[in-house]
Design a protein around this motif. Sequence first.
Motif, PDB file in Angstrom:
ATOM      1  N   GLU A 137      -9.289 -35.762 -27.059  1.00 19.49           N
ATOM      2  CA  GLU A 137     -10.507 -35.586 -27.857  1.00 19.49           C
ATOM      3  C   GLU A 137     -11.710 -35.201 -26.991  1.00 19.49           C
ATOM      4  OE1 GLU A 137      -9.287 -38.409 -26.924  1.00 19.49           O
ATOM      5  OE2 GLU A 137     -10.765 -40.038 -26.920  1.00 19.49           O
ATOM      6  N   ARG A 138     -11.569 -35.410 -25.678  1.00 19.84           N
ATOM      7  CA  ARG A 138     -12.643 -35.020 -24.771  1.00 19.84           C
ATOM      8  C   ARG A 138     -12.240 -33.727 -24.079  1.00 19.84           C
ATOM      9  NH1 ARG A 138     -12.678 -37.611 -20.560  1.00 19.84           N
ATOM     10  NH2 ARG A 138     -14.849 -37.596 -19.934  1.00 19.84           N
ATOM     11  N   ASN A 175     -12.926 -31.790 -20.663  1.00 21.42           N
ATOM     12  CA  ASN A 175     -13.631 -31.826 -19.375  1.00 21.42           C
ATOM     13  C   ASN A 175     -14.484 -30.556 -19.247  1.00 21.42           C
ATOM     14  OD1 ASN A 175     -10.828 -30.573 -18.772  1.00 21.42           O
ATOM     15  ND2 ASN A 175     -12.119 -29.908 -17.082  1.00 21.42           N
ATOM     16  N   HIS A 228     -10.764 -30.624 -33.012  1.00 25.07           N
ATOM     17  CA  HIS A 228     -11.954 -29.982 -32.444  1.00 25.07           C
ATOM     18  C   HIS A 228     -12.499 -28.972 -33.456  1.00 25.07           C
ATOM     19  CE1 HIS A 228     -11.400 -31.579 -28.355  1.00 25.07           C
ATOM     20  NE2 HIS A 228     -10.109 -31.371 -28.525  1.00 25.07           N
ATOM     21  N   TRP A 286     -15.853 -25.722 -21.576  1.00 29.36           N
ATOM     22  CA  TRP A 286     -16.352 -25.876 -22.946  1.00 29.36           C
ATOM     23  C   TRP A 286     -16.523 -24.503 -23.589  1.00 29.36           C
ATOM     24  CZ3 TRP A 286     -20.872 -29.894 -21.967  1.00 29.36           C
ATOM     25  CH2 TRP A 286     -20.307 -31.104 -21.563  1.00 29.36           C
ATOM     26  N   ASP A 319     -17.922 -34.853 -21.364  1.00 28.38           N
ATOM     27  CA  ASP A 319     -17.416 -34.920 -22.731  1.00 28.38           C
ATOM     28  C   ASP A 319     -18.374 -34.125 -23.581  1.00 28.38           C
ATOM     29  OD1 ASP A 319     -16.495 -35.431 -25.237  1.00 28.38           O
ATOM     30  OD2 ASP A 319     -16.795 -37.602 -25.159  1.00 28.38           O
ATOM     31  N   TYR A 320     -17.883 -33.066 -24.203  1.00 30.16           N
ATOM     32  CA  TYR A 320     -18.803 -32.213 -24.955  1.00 30.16           C
ATOM     33  C   TYR A 320     -19.212 -32.853 -26.285  1.00 30.16           C
ATOM     34  CZ  TYR A 320     -15.262 -29.894 -28.030  1.00 30.16           C
ATOM     35  OH  TYR A 320     -14.321 -29.592 -28.969  1.00 30.16           O
ATOM     36  N   GLY A 321     -18.508 -33.902 -26.679  1.00 29.50           N
ATOM     37  CA  GLY A 321     -18.964 -34.712 -27.800  1.00 29.50           C
ATOM     38  C   GLY A 321     -18.611 -34.190 -29.181  1.00 29.50           C
TER      39      GLY A 321
END
Length: 306
Positions: A125-126, A128, A210, A274, A299-301
């Motif tokens: 879910e994260r 990098n 995502h 990202w 973590d792009y959140g």
Amino acid sequence: MSSLGELPVQVGPLSDELTYGRLIRGLRAQDIKLPEIRAELRRLWIEYGLIVFRGSRVTPEFQVDLSEVFGESEIHPVASFQHPEIEKLIRITTDTSGDDEDLIEVDGNVVAGWIPWHKDIVFTERLNHGGILHATKIVSSGGETGYLDQIEAYERLSPRMQRAVEDLEVVYHVTPIDESSFYADEKVRYLKVGAPLRAMLERDWPRVVHPLVIKQPGTERKLLNYSPLWAQHVVGMDRDESDALLQELSAFLWNIPAYYHEWEPDDMVLWDNWRMLHRVMPAPFDEVRVVERTTISGDYGFGRIL
Ligand SMILES: [Fe+2]
């Protein structure tokens, strides 16, 4: 080309055709001690997405120190990729004589090293924030690393597709690469699955989600946040409709002109995970290609566990 701050280091476009990417020549280990240089490198990374460092004296220590200009190091979630001596590096080789490497038939040719378009660890879910790649052993042909800008990809989408994908989310999960038509343009068959990929396939990963469109943190530019590799289906959409949409998105990305990095011994390539997709072109199975990579934490959140 212009100079980087006051230093004898050159900065310029990667190519005249690309809207992204920068080439930095001659960066030295001592240069990245300067706060203004660190800030400028971070600005270039976010602005251009991809930086090729050429003509530096590359050591594992410099690679890690340079990577930490952009964020803390992260330990990769798949332990079998770990570099034998340096904790902050992973190592990927194509030595098919051992147990670690995959042997793959791609469009009828037996090759090694091939990986389709993906974002690193999109099956978690994260995401990098990026990495710095360095090829420590180069093959005589093939083995290029491809990069594709998803800000440009979003801008190239038709208005109809921009509207269609706006609020959608995609489920990602680790499943055999040769069983999905979204993952790759090529006809793929694994003749041998090496230990790292086997470990990934055997592990019980949670399904993660995502969004298909995000705004780049810091610049608010929209980007198409889609990784063909590990994509399963669109959340809440009928299966046939979802399959058709993911197939269309994958084919759309496969047809965008990309940058393919041809490795020279002292190159390092930094990218924004990202924003950019990357891939590896097939290498001869009877040669050994070795690349070592840092993982820039973050973590792009936007991701979540389903
Ligand atoms: Fe990767």
